[in-house]
Write a protein that holds these residues in place. Structure first.
Motif, short mmCIF file in Angstrom:
data_model
loop_
_atom_site.label_atom_id
_atom_site.label_comp_id
_atom_site.label_asym_id
_atom_site.label_seq_id
_atom_site.Cartn_x
_atom_site.Cartn_y
_atom_site.Cartn_z
N GLY A 1 29.26 -34.03 53.74
CA GLY A 1 30.14 -35.14 53.36
C GLY A 1 31.39 -35.19 54.22
O GLY A 1 31.82 -36.26 54.67
N HIS A 2 31.98 -34.00 54.48
CA HIS A 2 33.11 -33.94 55.42
C HIS A 2 32.66 -34.41 56.81
O HIS A 2 33.37 -35.14 57.50
CB HIS A 2 33.63 -32.51 55.53
N GLY A 3 31.48 -33.95 57.22
CA GLY A 3 30.98 -34.27 58.56
C GLY A 3 30.70 -35.75 58.76
O GLY A 3 30.97 -36.30 59.83
N HIS B 1 39.67 -36.53 52.35
CA HIS B 1 38.55 -35.81 52.99
C HIS B 1 37.69 -35.16 51.92
O HIS B 1 36.45 -35.25 51.94
CB HIS B 1 39.09 -34.76 53.97
N GLU B 2 38.35 -34.51 50.96
CA GLU B 2 37.62 -33.83 49.89
C GLU B 2 36.86 -34.84 49.01
O GLU B 2 35.82 -34.52 48.45
CB GLU B 2 38.59 -32.98 49.06
N SER B 3 37.38 -36.04 48.91
CA SER B 3 36.66 -37.06 48.11
C SER B 3 35.29 -37.35 48.72
O SER B 3 34.32 -37.60 48.00
CB SER B 3 37.47 -38.36 48.01
N GLN B 4 35.21 -37.29 50.05
CA GLN B 4 33.94 -37.58 50.71
C GLN B 4 32.94 -36.43 50.53
O GLN B 4 31.75 -36.66 50.30
CB GLN B 4 34.17 -37.88 52.19
N SER B 5 33.43 -35.20 50.61
CA SER B 5 32.53 -34.06 50.39
C SER B 5 32.08 -34.00 48.94
O SER B 5 30.91 -33.77 48.64
CB SER B 5 33.22 -32.76 50.79
N ARG B 6 33.00 -34.26 48.01
CA ARG B 6 32.67 -34.21 46.58
C ARG B 6 31.74 -35.34 46.18
O ARG B 6 30.89 -35.19 45.31
CB ARG B 6 33.95 -34.30 45.74
N ILE C 1 25.52 -29.92 51.55
CA ILE C 1 25.80 -31.33 51.25
C ILE C 1 27.31 -31.57 51.25
O ILE C 1 27.79 -32.60 51.76
CB ILE C 1 25.19 -31.75 49.90
N HIS C 2 28.07 -30.62 50.69
CA HIS C 2 29.53 -30.74 50.67
C HIS C 2 30.09 -30.85 52.09
O HIS C 2 30.81 -31.81 52.42
CB HIS C 2 30.14 -29.52 49.96
N GLU C 3 29.73 -29.90 52.94
CA GLU C 3 30.23 -29.94 54.32
C GLU C 3 29.67 -31.17 55.04
O GLU C 3 30.34 -31.76 55.88
CB GLU C 3 29.88 -28.65 55.07
#
Ligand code: ZN
Length: 504
Positions: free
Chosen positions: A271-273, A297-302, A267-269
């Motif tokens: 979010g980046h994708g 970018h990290e905000s989207q994965s988190r 799910i984390h990756e």
């Protein structure tokens, strides 16, 4: 609409070529981490060095500088938000930075890092910091030289941080972290001493890796990852890379005895994708076709991993589906049990395994030690002791050896100082963004519980993803949430969620 002038067309052509080279290097790097046999390592290192040198030479050429100068004249007075004005503004910033660092310094850091990485692998395996120390000394020294070349006004750290989080200042990060620390350190203690126990045994039930893969892919499809424009593979450490907005690669890893490894990694990756797939096609091959910063970018994965994946509505929707994927293995589990299990707070040594409450404390100690190293306030021989003292103060635990302490992360051996804060900033951005989402979509929780993720993705696409690198993180947060970044949303979120789970 402006007719596209010749200089702008030429600039796009030249940038397109630079980006073709960089994306080609990304394909080789992806292959190295997913498929390449060990024998390929030496040749691959040469291939990557050649491509990166070529891209750097083309990008920092005098011709590029002249084109940018001409284009700055052309777009002066154009709409700040237009693709062309944004392109010239952002690429000029990149160009000026890239021109300031002498190529010999870049090459030296690459050489030193390659040796440092080998030393770090051995040092970590043997919990032997002195083995790594001379390499770290070189890396700190080279980073000081890079910072001096880039220039800064206040703290030397500003120059390094700016490479990853444009326009963010050390003082700003320190103020955010002070606010977090004052609140989280007592909270962690309170949870450890007075919180009711959370049983996480369900997370360790053996589940087939094929089933885990299938379930993860289903979640990725549900949240909107487009498998016509991307794919997932396996790797030792999960990562995301993009060769185009229409070709985004995710990786995950699977543990048959601990399913959160794969699920939350996926799910984390993912979010980046989703961010990469959501960049406007018009920005392709321009250098604006990427995230606004590492922190954004990290905000989207988190956001997808924690604010969605570790929420109660998510499990209301997915527990029955998980029970179907693994017949007979989770039938006795209810939503509350799994929701509490995936949110258990436990101070531990390892950053990448940390929960939402303790994670940022791991980042803070690295940020503080990096500043001390760069400003000569800590002798590197004292670094392990300084690390352990901060672990005791912030988390109440002391690493049993340096392998699970000062040597645990790869970043310093890769020559990167100034990178760690972006992880914590990602958490803060994600909470502040989510507050705005909840205002704009009042029935979000109900929709998530029904598995309707499109409304959230649509919001993120419109407000964040499509803009790529057009805006700095500060500009983006102002546009999206109407205020600058603060710790308030994150702390409110943590207190509400974990106060309920731990019974305060
Ligand atoms: Zn990430």
């Amino acid at each position: 609409m402006h007719e596209e002038p010749e200089a702008l067309r030429q600039l796009r052509t030249r940038l397109g070529e630079v980006w073709d080279i960089r994306r080609a290097a990304a394909v080789l790097e992806w292959d190295q981490l997913t498929n390449m046999p060990p024998g390929g390592a030496a040749a691959r290192a040469e291939q990557l060095a050649t491509l990166q040198k070529t891209a750097h030479t083309w990008f920092t050429s005098d011709e590029m500088g002249q084109l940018l100068e001409t284009c700055r004249g052309l777009v002066a007075g154009w709409d700040y938000e237009s693709d062309a004005a944004s392109l010239v503004r952002v690429i000029t910033r990149d160009y000026n930075k890239a021109r300031k660092i002498p190529p010999a310094l870049v090459a030296e850091l690459a050489r030193v890092s390659a040796l440092a990485y080998e030393a770090w692998v051995r040092a970590r395996a043997n919990a032997d910091f002195p083995l790594f120390q001379p390499h770290l000394e070189r890396i700190v020294d080279l980073n000081i030289q890079i910072a001096e070349a880039l220039g800064y006004q206040d703290r030397i750290y500003d120059a390094l941080l700016d490479q990853y989080e444009p326009d963010m200042k050390t003082a700003q990060v320190a103020a955010l972290f002070d606010a977090l620390k004052a609140d989280l350190v007592p909270l962690v203690r309170q949870i450890a001493e007075k919180g009711r126990a959370v049983d996480a045994a369900v997370l360790s039930r053996p589940l087939s890796v094929d089933g885990q893969w299938e379930f993860g892919v289903m979640v990725l499809r549900d949240i909107g990852f487009d498998f016509e424009r991307g794919r997932q593979d396996r790797s030792v450490h999960p990562f995301t890379t993009a060769f185009s907005v229409n070709d985004v690669r995710l990786t995950t890893r699977l543990d048959p005895n601990y399913f959160p490894q794969a699920l939350f990694g996926t799910i984390h990756e993912g979010g980046h994708g989703l961010y990469e797939q959501g960049v406007a096609p018009e920005l392709e091959r321009t250098g604006l076709d990427d995230g606004a910063s590492l922190g954004i970018h990290e905000s989207q994965s988190r956001l997808w991993e924690n604010l969605v994946g570790r929420s109660r509505p998510f499990w209301q929707h997915y527990l029955p589906r998980m029970q179907q994927t693994f017949p007979g293995q989770l039938d006795d589990v209810d939503v509350e049990t799994i929701y509490r299990a995936v949110n258990r707070v436990q101070p531990s040594f390892i950053r990448v395994e940390a929960d939402e409450v303790t994670y940022n404390l791991h980042i803070m100690l690295r940020f503080e030690l990096e500043n001390d190293m760069l400003e000569g306030k800590v002798h590197l021989s004292d670094l392990p002791a300084a690390w352990n003292a901060k672990m005791r103060d912030y988390l109440g635990v002391v690493p049993t050896d340096d392998a699970v302490g000062v040597l645990q992360d790869v970043h310093w051996s890769g020559g990167m100082l100034g990178y760690f804060p972006t992880y914590a900033l990602g958490n803060l951005y994600s909470a502040q963004i989510m507050d705005q989402v909840r205002q704009d979509i009042p029935d979000l929780a109900d929709r998530l519980a029904r598995g309707e993720f499109g409304v959230l993705l649509g919001w993120l696409r419109e407000k964040i993803h499509r803009h790529g690198r057009k805006y700095t993180p500060t500009e983006l947060m102002q546009r999206v949430t109407g205020r600058e970044l603060s710790a308030a949303s994150y702390l409110a979120y943590i207190h509400t969620k974990f106060g309920e789970i731990y019974g305060f």
